[in-house]
Design a protein around this motif. Structure first.
Motif, PDB file in Angstrom:
ATOM      1  N   ALA A  92       0.846  -1.194   0.000  1.00 24.22           N
ATOM      2  CA  ALA A  92       0.000   0.000   0.000  1.00 24.22           C
ATOM      3  C   ALA A  92       0.881   1.244   0.000  1.00 24.22           C
ATOM      4  O   ALA A  92       2.082   1.172   0.276  1.00 24.22           O
ATOM      5  N   ASN A  93       0.283   2.381  -0.315  1.00 31.89           N
ATOM      6  CA  ASN A  93       1.001   3.643  -0.200  1.00 31.89           C
ATOM      7  C   ASN A  93       1.196   3.990   1.273  1.00 31.89           C
ATOM      8  O   ASN A  93       0.487   3.506   2.149  1.00 31.89           O
ATOM      9  N   HIS A  94       2.192   4.832   1.530  1.00 34.37           N
ATOM     10  CA  HIS A  94       2.575   5.129   2.914  1.00 34.37           C
ATOM     11  C   HIS A  94       2.224   6.582   3.225  1.00 34.37           C
ATOM     12  O   HIS A  94       2.852   7.510   2.711  1.00 34.37           O
ATOM     13  N   SER A  95       1.219   6.764   4.093  1.00 35.50           N
ATOM     14  CA  SER A  95       0.745   8.103   4.423  1.00 35.50           C
ATOM     15  C   SER A  95       1.076   8.528   5.849  1.00 35.50           C
ATOM     16  O   SER A  95       1.403   9.692   6.097  1.00 35.50           O
ATOM     17  N   THR A  96       0.974   7.606   6.804  1.00 39.55           N
ATOM     18  CA  THR A  96       1.205   7.927   8.210  1.00 39.55           C
ATOM     19  C   THR A  96       1.851   6.734   8.908  1.00 39.55           C
ATOM     20  O   THR A  96       1.892   5.620   8.378  1.00 39.55           O
ATOM     21  N   ASP A  97       2.297   6.965  10.146  1.00 42.14           N
ATOM     22  CA  ASP A  97       2.850   5.878  10.949  1.00 42.14           C
ATOM     23  C   ASP A  97       1.774   4.864  11.333  1.00 42.14           C
ATOM     24  O   ASP A  97       2.090   3.738  11.730  1.00 42.14           O
ATOM     25  N   LEU A  98       0.505   5.250  11.223  1.00 47.97           N
ATOM     26  CA  LEU A  98      -0.599   4.372  11.598  1.00 47.97           C
ATOM     27  C   LEU A  98      -1.149   3.578  10.424  1.00 47.97           C
ATOM     28  O   LEU A  98      -2.192   2.921  10.549  1.00 47.97           O
ATOM     29  N   TRP A 118       5.791  13.209   2.850  1.00 49.49           N
ATOM     30  CA  TRP A 118       5.897  14.494   3.520  1.00 49.49           C
ATOM     31  C   TRP A 118       4.931  15.517   2.930  1.00 49.49           C
ATOM     32  O   TRP A 118       4.625  16.515   3.570  1.00 49.49           O
ATOM     33  N   ASN A 119       4.485  15.274   1.696  1.00 50.24           N
ATOM     34  CA  ASN A 119       3.763  16.328   0.981  1.00 50.24           C
ATOM     35  C   ASN A 119       2.438  15.889   0.368  1.00 50.24           C
ATOM     36  O   ASN A 119       1.809  16.661  -0.353  1.00 50.24           O
ATOM     37  N   GLY A 120       2.001  14.666   0.620  1.00 54.05           N
ATOM     38  CA  GLY A 120       0.709  14.219   0.134  1.00 54.05           C
ATOM     39  C   GLY A 120       0.709  13.543  -1.216  1.00 54.05           C
ATOM     40  O   GLY A 120      -0.357  13.186  -1.727  1.00 54.05           O
ATOM     41  N   VAL A 121       1.894  13.352  -1.802  1.00 51.42           N
ATOM     42  CA  VAL A 121       2.000  12.709  -3.112  1.00 51.42           C
ATOM     43  C   VAL A 121       2.927  11.501  -2.998  1.00 51.42           C
ATOM     44  O   VAL A 121       4.004  11.586  -2.400  1.00 51.42           O
ATOM     45  N   SER A 122       2.512  10.385  -3.582  1.00 48.99           N
ATOM     46  CA  SER A 122       3.293   9.150  -3.491  1.00 48.99           C
ATOM     47  C   SER A 122       4.594   9.246  -4.271  1.00 48.99           C
ATOM     48  O   SER A 122       4.694   9.955  -5.276  1.00 48.99           O
ATOM     49  N   THR A 123       5.591   8.512  -3.799  1.00 51.11           N
ATOM     50  CA  THR A 123       6.828   8.317  -4.552  1.00 51.11           C
ATOM     51  C   THR A 123       6.866   6.865  -5.040  1.00 51.11           C
ATOM     52  O   THR A 123       6.057   6.040  -4.629  1.00 51.11           O
ATOM     53  N   TYR A 146      -2.995  11.419   4.787  1.00 50.36           N
ATOM     54  CA  TYR A 146      -1.996  12.491   4.893  1.00 50.36           C
ATOM     55  C   TYR A 146      -2.634  13.772   5.428  1.00 50.36           C
ATOM     56  O   TYR A 146      -2.087  14.429   6.320  1.00 50.36           O
ATOM     57  N   LEU A 147      -3.788  14.141   4.893  1.00 44.59           N
ATOM     58  CA  LEU A 147      -4.450  15.364   5.328  1.00 44.59           C
ATOM     59  C   LEU A 147      -5.009  15.231   6.738  1.00 44.59           C
ATOM     60  O   LEU A 147      -5.147  16.222   7.463  1.00 44.59           O
ATOM     61  N   SER A 148      -5.322  14.020   7.149  1.00 49.68           N
ATOM     62  CA  SER A 148      -5.829  13.792   8.496  1.00 49.68           C
ATOM     63  C   SER A 148      -4.721  13.768   9.532  1.00 49.68           C
ATOM     64  O   SER A 148      -4.916  14.201  10.675  1.00 49.68           O
ATOM     65  N   ASN A 149      -3.548  13.278   9.140  1.00 49.76           N
ATOM     66  CA  ASN A 149      -2.445  13.130  10.092  1.00 49.76           C
ATOM     67  C   ASN A 149      -1.114  13.289   9.362  1.00 49.76           C
ATOM     68  O   ASN A 149      -0.377  12.329   9.199  1.00 49.76           O
ATOM     69  N   PRO A 150      -0.790  14.534   8.917  1.00 47.14           N
ATOM     70  CA  PRO A 150       0.454  14.726   8.155  1.00 47.14           C
ATOM     71  C   PRO A 150       1.686  14.375   8.975  1.00 47.14           C
ATOM     72  O   PRO A 150       1.716  14.582  10.191  1.00 47.14           O
ATOM     73  N   ARG A 151       2.664  13.866   8.299  1.00 47.56           N
ATOM     74  CA  ARG A 151       3.877  13.397   8.970  1.00 47.56           C
ATOM     75  C   ARG A 151       4.531  14.490   9.811  1.00 47.56           C
ATOM     76  O   ARG A 151       5.088  14.214  10.873  1.00 47.56           O
ATOM     77  N   TRP A 152       4.458  15.711   9.351  1.00 49.10           N
ATOM     78  CA  TRP A 152       5.116  16.809  10.049  1.00 49.10           C
ATOM     79  C   TRP A 152       4.259  17.404  11.164  1.00 49.10           C
ATOM     80  O   TRP A 152       4.730  18.220  11.950  1.00 49.10           O
ATOM     81  N   GLY A 153       2.988  17.028  11.245  1.00 50.24           N
ATOM     82  CA  GLY A 153       2.057  17.695  12.146  1.00 50.24           C
ATOM     83  C   GLY A 153       2.186  17.294  13.597  1.00 50.24           C
ATOM     84  O   GLY A 153       2.834  16.305  13.949  1.00 50.24           O
ATOM     85  N   SER A 154       1.514  18.060  14.452  1.00 48.38           N
ATOM     86  CA  SER A 154       1.541  17.792  15.884  1.00 48.38           C
ATOM     87  C   SER A 154       0.215  17.242  16.390  1.00 48.38           C
ATOM     88  O   SER A 154       0.148  16.715  17.491  1.00 48.38           O
ATOM     89  N   VAL A 163      13.431   8.875   9.781  1.00 46.32           N
ATOM     90  CA  VAL A 163      12.394   8.129  10.483  1.00 46.32           C
ATOM     91  C   VAL A 163      11.543   9.133  11.241  1.00 46.32           C
ATOM     92  O   VAL A 163      12.072  10.071  11.852  1.00 46.32           O
ATOM     93  N   GLN A 164      10.214   8.909  11.190  1.00 46.26           N
ATOM     94  CA  GLN A 164       9.268   9.841  11.806  1.00 46.26           C
ATOM     95  C   GLN A 164       9.524  11.228  11.222  1.00 46.26           C
ATOM     96  O   GLN A 164       9.548  11.392  10.013  1.00 46.26           O
ATOM     97  N   ALA A 165       9.743  12.237  12.050  1.00 44.74           N
ATOM     98  CA  ALA A 165       9.942  13.580  11.509  1.00 44.74           C
ATOM     99  C   ALA A 165      11.301  14.171  11.851  1.00 44.74           C
ATOM    100  O   ALA A 165      11.752  15.113  11.200  1.00 44.74           O
ATOM    101  N   LYS A 166      11.990  13.597  12.853  1.00 39.25           N
ATOM    102  CA  LYS A 166      13.193  14.288  13.322  1.00 39.25           C
ATOM    103  C   LYS A 166      14.386  13.369  13.578  1.00 39.25           C
ATOM    104  O   LYS A 166      15.327  13.748  14.283  1.00 39.25           O
ATOM    105  N   ARG A 167      14.377  12.162  13.002  1.00 33.72           N
ATOM    106  CA  ARG A 167      15.502  11.249  13.168  1.00 33.72           C
ATOM    107  C   ARG A 167      16.161  11.025  11.813  1.00 33.72           C
ATOM    108  O   ARG A 167      15.567  10.426  10.915  1.00 33.72           O
ATOM    109  N   LEU A 168      17.363  11.507  11.660  1.00 34.98           N
ATOM    110  CA  LEU A 168      18.136  11.351  10.425  1.00 34.98           C
ATOM    111  C   LEU A 168      19.054  10.147  10.569  1.00 34.98           C
ATOM    112  O   LEU A 168      19.866  10.084  11.496  1.00 34.98           O
ATOM    113  N   LEU A 169      18.899   9.178   9.677  1.00 34.84           N
ATOM    114  CA  LEU A 169      19.707   7.963   9.710  1.00 34.84           C
ATOM    115  C   LEU A 169      20.681   7.967   8.549  1.00 34.84           C
ATOM    116  O   LEU A 169      20.335   8.399   7.431  1.00 34.84           O
TER     117      LEU A 169
END
Length: 388
Positions: A46-52, A126-131, A157-165, A349-355
């Protein structure tokens, strides 16, 4: 074949999860979904929109227990990790790495008659469009000998954007696109399978909103947008965007905008996060931004935590409160230096972990809540350091 005790436990947990998960997804997302029943082992993509996303997808399969591929960082949470492994046994995926071990574990599960779920894009949008899915995904499907099920998630994505709080109340759907039998997969090449996956799971929420507008209600729609928007479209300042409630602004030039109930922007010339992304990554590639006043430093952040990830999900903290500085040919974090041409892979990973993978070692740089680590990933991907 007699089922193992672990398999019996995982199936029971999956059955119990259905009673809890469906009302939870209805409450959080007003989710509607297709119930899907597939014979034999299958690979769900499936496409990946949120951590849930795994919970959103679980509603679709009340009778088919799945093992989901999950980011390696959830295996470093102590007792929580042990509980997750005992209950649902996720398959670890080490981001910013080749992923060969993950492929082997997926194939092992499928060959044993189990079903596997994965989001083949590798990270939530991050922006609502699939890669595009990972290039090796077609080969994985061909090697499995199992059925392929593709599902498209919309609205998440619009319900729970990756960058949102905070989440927004809207409408989320999980719909079956296609079930490919093993015979169909056998008749296709790996590249044809990959093309079919990319076509099936592609989602552009902005095109969908233009055709069928849906409101996503919330009182903090803009908060933490700076995690995604690292470059001001007016003054081209790096890290100058701040947010509160439904509004954001640039503390340097005064740019001011609002995130609407439809997820779009008002008050600035850029209509949505996808268009902002296209602009800021092109500017980054062309070095068209305000550079730091620090000598030779392009941009930087402070107060980051540097950790080395060891075998078996063990960790070694190298240092805290480090400065993270991007130079043309290197990235420094405290006393550690990572030369750009020796970084073999990088991911978030998530919004603030750079691997990042560097000379056979694996590191995580964890930033604070308002820092965007995306600019470091974007700079490495642009390979500007190869030019000079």
């Amino acid at each position: 074949m007699e089922k193992s005790k672990d398999k019996i436990r995982h199936e029971k947990v999956w059955a119990y999860l259905q009673y809890i998960n469906k009302p939870l997804m209805k409450y959080l997302f007003d989710e509607s979904y297709d119930e899907i029943d597939v014979d034999g082992p299958f690979l769900l993509i499936a496409n990946h929109s949120t951590d849930l996303d795994p919970l959103i997808l679980a509603s679709c399969f009340p009778r088919n227990q799945l093992y989901f591929v999950a980011s390696e960082h959830i295996f470093r949470l102590g007792l929580i990790s042990k509980a997750l492994e005992w209950l649902v046994a996720p398959i670890p995926r080490k981001k910013a790495s080749a992923g060969a071990d993950t492929v082997k574990m997926c194939l092992r599960r499928l060959k044993a008659g189990d079903s596997v779920g994965l989001m083949a894009e590798g990270e939530a949008t991050w922006n609502g469009v699939s890669t595009d899915a990972f290039s090796a995904t077609g080969k994985l499907v061909k090697s499995s000998g199992a059925s392929l099920v593709t599902v498209r998630i919309t609205g998440a994505y619009l319900s729970n954007p990756r960058w949102g709080s905070k989440g927004r109340k809207g409408k989320v759907e999980a719909r079956l696109v296609h079930i490919y039998s093993p015979e169909e997969i056998e008749s296709m090449s790996a590249s044809e399978v990959l093309d079919a996956i990319n076509r099936d799971i592609y989602e552009n929420c902005w095109e969908r909103q233009a055709e069928h507008p849906v409101k996503f209600l919330g009182d903090k729609r803009a908060e933490h947008i700076e995690r995604a928007a690292f470059l001001c479209p007016s003054c081209k300042g790096v890290g100058t965007i701040i947010s509160k409630g439904n509004e954001f602004k640039c503390w340097d030039c005064g740019l001011h905008g609002t995130v609407t109930e439809y997820g779009t922007f008002e008050g600035i010339d850029i209509p949505n996060m996808y268009e902002w992304d296209k602009w800021q990554f092109e500017a980054l590639k062309n070095m068209d931004f305000k550079q730091s006043d620090k000598k030779d430093v392009l941009f930087y952040d402070d107060n980051v935590l540097l950790t080395q990830i060891l075998k078996g999900h063990d960790t070694k903290v190298i240092g805290d409160n480090f400065d993270l500085c991007q130079y043309r040919d290197k990235l420094t974090c405290g006393m550690c230096t990572f030369y750009m041409d020796k970084i073999t892979n990088m991911s978030i990973v998530q919004a603030k972990r750079l691997l990042l993978s560097y000379e056979g070692s694996y590191f995580e740089i964890k930033a604070n809540d308002i820092t965007s680590v995306r600019k470091y990933l974007g700079y490495w991907q642009s390979k500007n350091w190869e030019v000079e």
